[in-house]
Motif scaffolding. Structure first.
Motif, PDB file in Angstrom:
ATOM      1  N   ILE A   3       0.906  -1.307   0.061  1.00  0.00           N
ATOM      2  CA  ILE A   3       0.145  -0.003   0.020  1.00  0.00           C
ATOM      3  C   ILE A   3       1.048   1.295  -0.068  1.00  0.00           C
ATOM      4  N   GLY A   4       1.986   1.117   0.719  1.00  0.00           N
ATOM      5  CA  GLY A   4       2.892   2.300   0.710  1.00  0.00           C
ATOM      6  C   GLY A   4       3.512   2.647  -0.717  1.00  0.00           C
ATOM      7  N   TRP A   5       4.105   1.531  -1.145  1.00  0.00           N
ATOM      8  CA  TRP A   5       4.617   1.630  -2.710  1.00  0.00           C
ATOM      9  C   TRP A   5       3.638   2.062  -3.521  1.00  0.00           C
ATOM     10  N   ILE A   6       2.557   1.597  -3.317  1.00  0.00           N
ATOM     11  CA  ILE A   6       1.477   2.180  -4.548  1.00  0.00           C
ATOM     12  C   ILE A   6       1.303   3.545  -4.321  1.00  0.00           C
ATOM     13  N   GLY A   7       0.834   3.750  -2.778  1.00  0.00           N
ATOM     14  CA  GLY A   7       0.664   5.327  -2.595  1.00  0.00           C
ATOM     15  C   GLY A   7       1.687   6.384  -2.847  1.00  0.00           C
ATOM     16  N   HIS A   8       2.951   5.847  -2.852  1.00  0.00           N
ATOM     17  CA  HIS A   8       4.184   6.666  -3.123  1.00  0.00           C
ATOM     18  C   HIS A   8       3.918   6.925  -4.805  1.00  0.00           C
ATOM     19  N   GLU A   9       3.526   5.922  -5.455  1.00  0.00           N
ATOM     20  CA  GLU A   9       3.553   6.123  -7.010  1.00  0.00           C
ATOM     21  C   GLU A   9       2.371   6.876  -7.390  1.00  0.00           C
ATOM     22  N   LEU A  10       1.371   6.959  -6.724  1.00  0.00           N
ATOM     23  CA  LEU A  10       0.328   7.725  -6.834  1.00  0.00           C
ATOM     24  C   LEU A  10       0.669   9.290  -6.663  1.00  0.00           C
ATOM     25  N   GLY A  11       1.598   9.519  -5.520  1.00  0.00           N
ATOM     26  CA  GLY A  11       2.085  10.819  -5.447  1.00  0.00           C
ATOM     27  C   GLY A  11       2.800  11.293  -6.648  1.00  0.00           C
ATOM     28  N   HIS A  12       3.613  10.485  -7.267  1.00  0.00           N
ATOM     29  CA  HIS A  12       4.206  10.881  -8.415  1.00  0.00           C
ATOM     30  C   HIS A  12       3.181  11.498  -9.462  1.00  0.00           C
TER      31      HIS A  12
ATOM     32  N   TYR B 194       1.930   3.964   6.087  1.00  0.00           N
ATOM     33  CA  TYR B 194       1.906   2.767   5.159  1.00  0.00           C
ATOM     34  C   TYR B 194       3.562   3.081   4.474  1.00  0.00           C
ATOM     35  N   ILE B 195       3.817   4.440   4.322  1.00  0.00           N
ATOM     36  CA  ILE B 195       5.110   4.819   3.645  1.00  0.00           C
ATOM     37  C   ILE B 195       6.195   4.512   4.806  1.00  0.00           C
ATOM     38  N   ILE B 196       5.913   4.581   6.198  1.00  0.00           N
ATOM     39  CA  ILE B 196       6.605   4.160   7.252  1.00  0.00           C
ATOM     40  C   ILE B 196       6.740   2.624   7.190  1.00  0.00           C
ATOM     41  N   ALA B 197       6.057   1.912   6.736  1.00  0.00           N
ATOM     42  CA  ALA B 197       6.010   0.460   6.724  1.00  0.00           C
ATOM     43  C   ALA B 197       6.961   0.156   5.649  1.00  0.00           C
ATOM     44  N   THR B 198       6.674   0.668   4.483  1.00  0.00           N
ATOM     45  CA  THR B 198       7.561   0.625   3.241  1.00  0.00           C
ATOM     46  C   THR B 198       9.272   0.983   3.622  1.00  0.00           C
ATOM     47  N   LYS B 199       9.475   2.042   4.359  1.00  0.00           N
ATOM     48  CA  LYS B 199      10.630   2.290   4.820  1.00  0.00           C
ATOM     49  C   LYS B 199      11.320   1.222   5.552  1.00  0.00           C
ATOM     50  N   ASP B 200      10.268   0.814   6.478  1.00  0.00           N
ATOM     51  CA  ASP B 200      10.984  -0.220   7.418  1.00  0.00           C
ATOM     52  C   ASP B 200      11.318  -1.661   6.622  1.00  0.00           C
ATOM     53  N   PHE B 201      10.343  -1.917   5.925  1.00  0.00           N
ATOM     54  CA  PHE B 201      10.712  -3.205   4.915  1.00  0.00           C
ATOM     55  C   PHE B 201      12.028  -3.125   4.380  1.00  0.00           C
ATOM     56  N   ILE B 202      12.319  -1.965   3.714  1.00  0.00           N
ATOM     57  CA  ILE B 202      13.484  -1.675   3.059  1.00  0.00           C
ATOM     58  C   ILE B 202      14.698  -1.746   3.948  1.00  0.00           C
ATOM     59  N   LEU B 203      14.468  -0.759   4.931  1.00  0.00           N
ATOM     60  CA  LEU B 203      15.893  -0.260   5.894  1.00  0.00           C
ATOM     61  C   LEU B 203      16.177  -1.383   6.834  1.00  0.00           C
ATOM     62  N   ASN B 204      15.160  -2.288   7.232  1.00  0.00           N
ATOM     63  CA  ASN B 204      15.383  -3.041   8.410  1.00  0.00           C
ATOM     64  C   ASN B 204      15.438  -4.681   7.687  1.00  0.00           C
ATOM     65  N   HIS B 205      15.660  -4.694   6.351  1.00  0.00           N
ATOM     66  CA  HIS B 205      15.691  -6.080   5.701  1.00  0.00           C
ATOM     67  C   HIS B 205      17.120  -6.232   6.047  1.00  0.00           C
ATOM     68  N   THR B 206      17.431  -7.378   6.720  1.00  0.00           N
ATOM     69  CA  THR B 206      19.018  -7.501   7.013  1.00  0.00           C
ATOM     70  C   THR B 206      19.769  -8.028   5.759  1.00  0.00           C
ATOM     71  N   HIS B 207      19.197  -8.661   4.643  1.00  0.00           N
ATOM     72  CA  HIS B 207      19.707  -9.057   3.554  1.00  0.00           C
ATOM     73  C   HIS B 207      20.319  -8.098   2.437  1.00  0.00           C
ATOM     74  N   LEU B 208      19.718  -7.029   2.620  1.00  0.00           N
ATOM     75  CA  LEU B 208      19.843  -5.879   1.709  1.00  0.00           C
ATOM     76  C   LEU B 208      21.136  -5.146   2.017  1.00  0.00           C
ATOM     77  N   ALA B 209      21.899  -4.655   0.851  1.00  0.00           N
ATOM     78  CA  ALA B 209      23.334  -4.198   1.091  1.00  0.00           C
ATOM     79  C   ALA B 209      23.039  -2.828   1.782  1.00  0.00           C
TER      80      ALA B 209
END
Length: 228
Positions: free
Chosen positions: A130-139, A184-199
């Motif tokens: 939802i956060g990702w889609i909401g961001h794109e709708l912001g564009h 939802y935007i915060i949830a998206t940030k959490d998903f990315i920034l707290n994903h341990t496998h991402l560089a």
């Protein structure tokens, strides 16, 4: 003989129980599917094309943007979008039409590979989607205010300037937060920034280009104060 009869009875009883369980499971699944389809049919999209896999999340995100109710938007899966999970863009065929008559795509990558990690849209949590889609709708909200020539210039600068990418992405985040999608935007940030496998290099890029969680919270607090 008596034991044989009991054994046969036990087998018949077991078959009946298993059949009843399977029927209940099948019936429950059927009712759930019917309920889901009925619910989907009641949530009408106007001038929107939305894949079944993301219709719930898309409906939630769109409900926060009443300005886009009449705007034609096609949400479309794409095999690969370079360095991105989603991408909003105007349809070229209508770029030079009146701004109110433009149509847009939201391209969604079926799979995205980030630093050797492959993500599938089906595995992304609902709030994150939802956060990702909401961001794109912001564009799209941003694009609606631009002339055709300005959109072309926007595309050139987006491809050539990291500073401009930052401005555009932060603007899209701001639109989303101002339309009530902050959590939802915060949830998206959490998903990315707290994903341990991402560089760390990828996380650093996200931190640099997009609003931080702290900035989002400030915006949310400002909105709450205005409403009070």
């Amino acid at each position: 003989m008596y034991e044989t009869i009991n054994l046969r009875s036990a087998i018949k009883l077991a078959i009946l129980v298993i059949t009843a369980i399977l029927f209940c499971q099948w019936n429950g699944s059927t009712l759930y599917a019917q309920k889901t389809m009925k619910q989907k049919d009641t949530l009408k999209f106007e001038n929107k094309i939305v894949p079944d896999e993301i219709w719930r999340e898309t409906y939630v995100a769109l409900s926060h943007y009443p300005e886009l109710k009449e705007t034609p938007i096609e949400f479309k899966f794409k095999k690969n979008i370079q360095k991105s999970f989603m991408q909003a863009q105007p349809k070229l065929s209508g770029l030079f039409k009146n701004k109110k008559d433009r149509a847009y795509f939201v391209m969604i990558s079926e799979h995205i590979e980030i630093e050797d990690q492959v993500f599938d849209v089906k595995n992304v949590p609902s709030d994150v989607l939802i956060g990702w889609i909401g961001h794109e709708l912001g564009h799209i909200m941003d694009y609606r205010e631009r002339s055709a020539l300005n959109m072309i210039w926007f595309g050139i600068k987006y491809l050539t300037s990291k500073t401009y990418i930052q401005e555009a992405e932060r603007a899209a985040d701001t639109y989303a937060v101002n339309h009530g999608l902050g959590k939802y935007i915060i949830a998206t940030k959490d998903f990315i920034l707290n994903h341990t496998h991402l560089a760390d290099s990828y996380k650093a890029r996200i931190k640099k280009l997009y609003l931080s969680q702290e900035e989002i919270m400030v915006l949310i607090d400002e909105i709450d104060e205005e409403e009070d």
